[in-house]
Design an enzyme around this catalytic site. Structure first.
Site: not given
Ligand code: FAD
Length: 459
Positions: A13-14, A24, A37, A47, A74, A443, A451
């Site tokens: 995600a991040a 973009r 990755e 999620c 992209r 309400w 309230r």
């Molecule tokens: C079961 C579950 C349900 C969830 N439900 C919700 C929800 O309903 N609502 C919500 O807001 N959030 C939810 N979350 C949380 C959400 O998924 C995370 O907050 C989000 O994925 C965080 O994104 P990120 O990019 O920070 O980290 P991540 O998604 O953890 O991605 C980090 C990535 O970095 C990679 N990585 C790490 N270290 C290295 C390295 N040294 N070299 C190369 N690659 C590396 C990993 O393999 C991973 O793919 C849920 C999480 C889980 C597990």
């Protein structure tokens, strides 16, 4: 002139939102983007894992928002199966190891985005013997989701034990119920959902029991027993032994900051990277961090905290990508909003709980009300409980928790907006919220709670 190089560690995600947004804004001639990755997937929705393993949605492909091929189209040089193992801040380069053949390589950067996410908490085998038994699963990645589905597909899997009753634990309990299993949830806390006050957690517990989920709270897991074949047989707590054919761990996560710590980047008291409002790592030009590996500022308490949610990770990525792409964006902070559900029970929370308000040195009044989510005469009107917390003196809203049936969870968003705007509960009592019988009583439950809370403050 050579293009500036952006290196991203972490392809979810991040990290990939940052990469996509920067792309973009700037083409390959101006900005080259390399993303590492270590796994097989990019931009996936963890999620969705509870709903996929529960059989409500398809996976894993349906849970991928953007595939590696789409990122490459992209103009992002995405390297899957590649783990970053060292950050060299002095020479501005990252060392990687190919997961397949173990070869190492250095890649230089102008901008580095640390988006490594979080690591699930898993007890050590010396603390909980048997934790590594066959049939014990964490749920963090799509590969974990596939492993759970494999486990569920084995012969004779009838009983699931979920260890940990946070939101992932209760969502996975629902998934196991949907698969027709007998489900037990254990947690050492006295109530499920530690992000709620115990009185509201108790409502979740009652509802879970009403759904046929067996629960044991206030008891720590001591051992996981396996049979001679190595497969899990039971979860043993302080007080009981729960037979299990499959065990799901939902014990929370910690920021994955090993690389950052070794490089000397600043970490906060919750172990996450510390950033400024632009998501730049404090004191380090060109180094950015976001998502689950970073701490966030809580706009209500004024503290930094670790809130590992996808909603924040995506916004952090957008801010980072905009800034690297030559624009200007900031992430001001969170108010602590989250929604979840167990079967038909919805759970929403935002702001501070009583214990968090006390820890922040705030004095407060609380009020709890019960109301229906629709006009009482309208079909399907079901009860919800709303708890509101407001500061003594100022009357400022501090937090809201809602537990109830359809329409309860997302009602918390009204309170999230009120918190962000710094509203008093008195001001909230006259909010112009939508009303028609299928959606709300005349309400709205949030107004009723405001309230009552305002009345308590006047006393
Ligand atoms: C079961 C579950 C349900 C969830 N439900 C919700 C929800 O309903 N609502 C919500 O807001 N959030 C939810 N979350 C949380 C959400 O998924 C995370 O907050 C989000 O994925 C965080 O994104 P990120 O990019 O920070 O980290 P991540 O998604 O953890 O991605 C980090 C990535 O970095 C990679 N990585 C790490 N270290 C290295 C390295 N040294 N070299 C190369 N690659 C590396 C990993 O393999 C991973 O793919 C849920 C999480 C889980 C597990």
């Amino acid at each position: 002139m050579a293009a500036t190089r952006m290196v991203v560690i972490g392809g979810d995600a991040a990290g990939m939102t940052a990469a996509s947004q920067a792309r973009r804004r700037k083409g390959p001639d101006e900005l080259s983007i390399v993303a590492f990755e270590r796994g097989r997937y990019t931009s996936y929705s963890a999620c969705g894992i509870p709903y996929w393993t529960g059989g409500e949605v398809d996976g894993p492909d349906a849970l991928v928002a953007r595939t590696p091929a789409e990122h490459r189209e992209r103009g992002i040089d995405l390297r899957l199966g590649t783990e970053a193992v060292e950050i060299d801040l002095d020479r501005r380069r990252v060392r990687t190891r190919a997961v397949g053949d173990g070869t190492y390589e250095w890649t230089g950067f102008d901008h580095l985005v640390v988006a490594t996410g979080a690591v699930p908490r898993r007890p050590a085998a010396e603390d909980v013997p048997g934790i590594d038994a066959d049939g014990v699963y964490g749920v963090q990645t799509l590969d974990d989701g596939e492993a759970v589905l494999d486990g569920l597909g084995r012969d004779g899997v009838r009983r699931a034990v979920v260890v940990g009753a946070g939101y992932i634990g209760v969502e996975m309990a629902e998934a196991m119920l949907r698969r027709g299993l007998d489900v037990t949830v254990v947690d050492r806390a006295d109530q499920p959902m530690g992000t709620l006050d115990p009185d509201m957690g108790a409502l979740v517990r009652e509802a879970m029991e009403g759904m046929g989920i067996a629960v044991e709270f206030g008891a720590a897991v001591r051992e996981i027993r396996a049979g001679d074949d190595g497969r899990v047989r039971a979860v043993v707590t302080d007080r009981a032994e729960h037979p299990a054919d499959i065990v799901i761990l939902g014990l929370g996560v910690a920021p994955d900051t090993r690389l950052a710590r070794e490089a000397g980047l600043p970490l906060g008291e919750h172990g996450g990277l510390l950033t400024d409002f632009s998501q730049r790592v404090r004191g380090h030009d060109g180094i950015w961090a976001g998502g689950d590996c970073a701490e966030v500022f809580n706009l209500v308490s004024g503290d930094t905290e670790h809130v590992p949610l996808g909603t924040h990770a995506n916004k952090h990525g957008l801010v980072i990508g905009t800034n690297i792409g030559g624009g200007y964006a900031t992430f001001p902070g969170v108010v602590g909003t989250a929604v979840s559900k167990v079967c038909e029970l919805e759970i929403g929370r935002t702001g501070l709980t009583e214990s968090r308000a006390t820890a922040a040195g705030l004095r407060y009044a609380t009020a709890t009300i019960e109301s229906t989510g629709r006009a009482g005469y309208y079909p399907g009107a079901a009860l919800m409980t709303v708890k509101m917390i407001a500061e003594l003196g100022s009357g400022r809203l501090l937090g809201v928790q809602i537990v109830g049936r359809e329409g309860a969870g997302k009602r918390v968003d009204v309170a999230a907006v009120a918190l962000t705007a710094g509203m008093t509960v008195e001001r909230m009592t006259s909010l112009d919220l939508g009303y028609a019988p299928p959606f709300s009583p005349v309400w709205d439950p949030v107004l009723v709670a405001a309230r009552k809370t305002a009345g308590k403050l006047r006393e």
